[in-house]
Motif scaffolding. Structure first.
Motif: not given
Lengths: 395, 321
Positions: B223-235, B239-250
């Protein structure tokens, strides 16, 4: 005795001075950095136009710079930086070089909205030696190629970048047979050159090329003229090169064969367009519309980006010095948010801002180049225009 | 006898309600509606009209009220979380998109993107009680669980503004990577996680010093680095895991919240933006704006278990127990 008194007097003064110096180091209020910029533009005469639908806008660019200064200052209040923009508007026919030379040495960052042919005149003058110029209006490939200058950065996409953007889209559509119609002005020829370059680059076939000379029978309507003019062999799309907009809008729906029109009219390649709403663009469109009462034009966007680039680089480099700002701008660390979904940055080899290009019809955003599938080892944005190995710019 | 029957019945009810688990609410930006989803059956139960361009969504801590920002109506509406009938409106300022609730549910903090401000709303009084000037285009906003901080991220200024919740004034500003989108506190209020859309990074801040202590750069093979666009985040709360939504990287990045190593990238729907846990934190729900669906992720084995078509442009998600 007198001598001793004198020494004591000196010593006490020295002690006092020392105390003052110590006190000077202490004060808490941090020093605000002042970043001075100039917006230098030359007024233009209202050009001839096909219709009065789009009123002539004299101050294209200026409100974009204003908006960016206010954005910079909003950030600056938190970083103890203040941005000042001086505006110098030279009347049509006025002495641009003289106005530039009068800017003085204390302002190092100059945003230019002047005719392309004057840019190097300014860049080569002794006044420009310690300045960084932002060309926020030209699209000239030569200024980014063999005629490039180390102290000039170019904000708008070049003609080559625009043509490549259109070609990528047409290749995806497999509309590969082109009929090129070129207007009579030198700018039209330059646009046509960019079209021919991209046709070769992406393996398009130029079926036919014709020049529009404005000398068709004035007793006939454009309806008849254009149908006759476009009676050539078969082709997929008509590519028009008419930068001033003197005839291109007549072509659509009047061609002999039912074919779409692209290029400077019809489907266009542009840095900014009012149909663009993605990636937060609607916020910028709204803020601009609210303050000016009109839509943001490409030149407004360019001036906005130039001033925002200065803001971003000075905040990150924590400096008001031209050299530090320039070094940061051209480094890999620099990224500019331009409401186009990917970070923008400058190409170190020719000073061009790398950016996505919008493919827009009058009321619909058709696509954004680079089109998916056009790959590049470093960044897909460099599939548009002159890439590093092809550049003719050697500082 | 009767009593026995009753308790048996209630045990049965309890059992069945545990099986039914929660209800997932999703705002549909282009349908002007709210999708109501049963995540266990993986079914869209119904779609309810809520107003123009609904985006931000949250449930009150008592689970009774649903707040939805209807951006094009410049208001935040309140709904009864059971009946989904509108119960009122809150003064939110212009173009509300995202907002955060105070841990006690008494106040709401709204980002006003066009006005470069954060509005503090007293929910019971339905009044805007404070406006705090922040940087250009504030977006992400979060209140710390210990109620001491509100952090607002401004997208164009590229800064986090630390608002002291007592004085309701900014006490610190920290520069962050370009175009910060979302911010989230850890449950212990000791860390703040901030995503940067343009840089493709997550920055973790130590709340006590307000300094960045960790930067995570996302990198998805192919996946092209331009498409990795982090948005939503929850932990998660431990504090075992955190999750980040990467937008158009799907994809969703699964991050070890102790070592900050990215353990996995989970493929979900297109342009994934926002995330919400199930109340027991065993499942994660994602809104996929372009593919018009939500993904259900099973957190016991970190696998995407289902996707449910919900409507056009799913934006925000909230989960009711």
């Amino acid at each position: 005795m007198i001598y001793r008194y004198f020494v004591c007097w000196i010593l006490s003064w020295a002690a006092l001075l020392g105390a003052v110096n110590a006190a000077e180091k202490k004060p808490v209020p941090p020093k605000t950095q002042l970043i001075k910029m100039v917006y230098l533009a030359q007024e233009r005469e209202a050009p001839a136009a096909l219709s009065n639908l789009d009123p002539f806008i004299q101050n294209k660019g200026e409100p974009g710079a204003d908006l960016a200064v206010s954005d910079n200052n909003t950030t600056g209040q938190f970083t103890q930086q203040r941005y000042e923009l001086k505006k110098v508007i030279v009347p049509t026919g006025g002495d641009l070089l003289k106005a530039f030379e009068q800017l003085g040495d204390d302002i190092g960052l100059v945003v230019l909205n002047v005719p392309a042919e004057h840019i190097n005149l300014l860049a080569d003058s002794p006044t420009a030696r310690n300045k960084l110029l932002f060309d926020a209006a030209s699209r000239d490939d030569e200024l980014r190629g063999s005629q490039c200058r180390r102290n000039v950065l170019h904000i708008l996409p070049s003609r080559a970048m625009r043509a490549d953007a259109l070609a990528q889209y047409l290749l995806k559509k497999r509309w590969q047979k082109w009929f090129l119609v070129v207007g009579p002005t030198p700018a039209d020829r330059l646009y046509a050159d960019a079209v021919k370059r991209t046709a070769k680059r992406f393996g398009m076939k130029l079926m036919e090329e014709k020049t529009w000379t404005h000398d068709f029978d004035s007793h006939r309507t454009e309806q008849a003229d254009i149908a006759q003019f476009t009676q050539v062999g078969d082709y997929d799309v008509l590519v028009v090169a008419d930068e001033q907009g003197l005839f291109g809008d007549y072509l659509d729906y009047r061609t002999w064969l039912p074919r779409p029109v692209i290029g400077t009219q019809g489907l266009i390649a542009t840095a900014w367009h009012r149909t663009h709403e993605q990636w937060g663009a609607v916020q910028l469109q709204n803020r601009f519309l609210e303050t000016t009462g009109r839509w943001m034009e490409e030149e407004d966007y360019a001036a906005y980006l130039a001033v925002r680039a200065i803001g971003e680089a000075s905040v990150r480099a924590k400096s008001s010095q031209v050299q530090a700002i320039k070094d940061y701008m051209l480094s890999n660390a620099f990224t500019l948010q331009g409401y186009k979904g990917v970070p923008l940055s400058f190409r170190a080899w020719d000073g061009q801002l790398r950016q996505p290009i919008l493919l827009a019809a009058p009321r619909s955003l058709v696509g954004v180049a680079p089109i998916e599938g056009f790959l590049h080892p470093k960044t897909e944005l460099d599939t548009l225009g002159y890439d590093q190995p092809e550049t003719t710019c050697h500082y | 006898m009767n009593r026995f029957n009753l308790s048996a019945l209630s045990a049965l009810l309890l059992f069945s309600s545990a099986a039914v688990a929660e209800t997932v609410f999703v705002t549909l930006e282009k349908d002007n509606a709210l999708a109501v989803v049963d995540p266990v059956d993986g079914k869209l139960i119904k779609t309810v009209p809520v107003g123009q361009r609904p985006r931000g969504i949250a449930l009150s801590p008592d689970g009774k009220t649903l707040f939805i920002a209807t951006s094009d109506e410049h208001t935040i509406k309140t709904f009864d979380a059971e009946t989904l009938k509108q119960t009122g409106k809150l003064p939110s300022g212009e173009d509300p998109e995202t907002f955060a609730l105070s841990p006690d549910g008494k106040f709401m903090y709204v980002s006003n993107e066009d006005d470069s401000a954060v509005t503090v709303v007293d929910i019971a009084a339905k009044k805007a009680v404070h406006t705090i000037k922040v940087g250009v285009e504030p977006e992400g906003i979060a209140a710390s669980p210990d109620n001491t901080w509100v952090v607002s991220a401004s997208e164009t200024t590229n800064m986090l503004h630390w608002i002291d919740n007592q004085s309701r004034s900014i006490v610190d500003n920290t520069l962050t990577d370009p175009r910060p989108r979302a911010v989230a506190f850890t449950a212990d209020s000791k860390q703040l996680w901030a995503t940067s859309e343009m840089a493709g990074t997550l920055t973790v801040f130590d709340v006590a010093s307000r300094q960045a202590v960790q930067s995570v750069k996302f990198d998805v093979q192919g996946v092209s680095s331009d498409l990795i666009q982090p948005v939503g985040v929850v932990i998660d709360k431990d504090r075992r895991y955190g999750y980040v939504a990467l937008g158009p990287a799907n994809r969703i990045a699964v991050i070890d919240a102790q070592s900050f190593k990215v353990e996995k990238y989970l493929l979900v729907g297109q342009r994934v933006w926002n995330l919400a846990f199930s109340p027991d934190q065993k499942r994660l729900y994602t809104t996929n704006g372009v593919s018009n669906d939500i993904s259900l992720i099973d957190l016991t084995d970190h696998k995407v278990s289902k996707s449910v078509a919900v409507g056009r442009y799913p934006w925000g998600v909230a989960v009711k127990p």
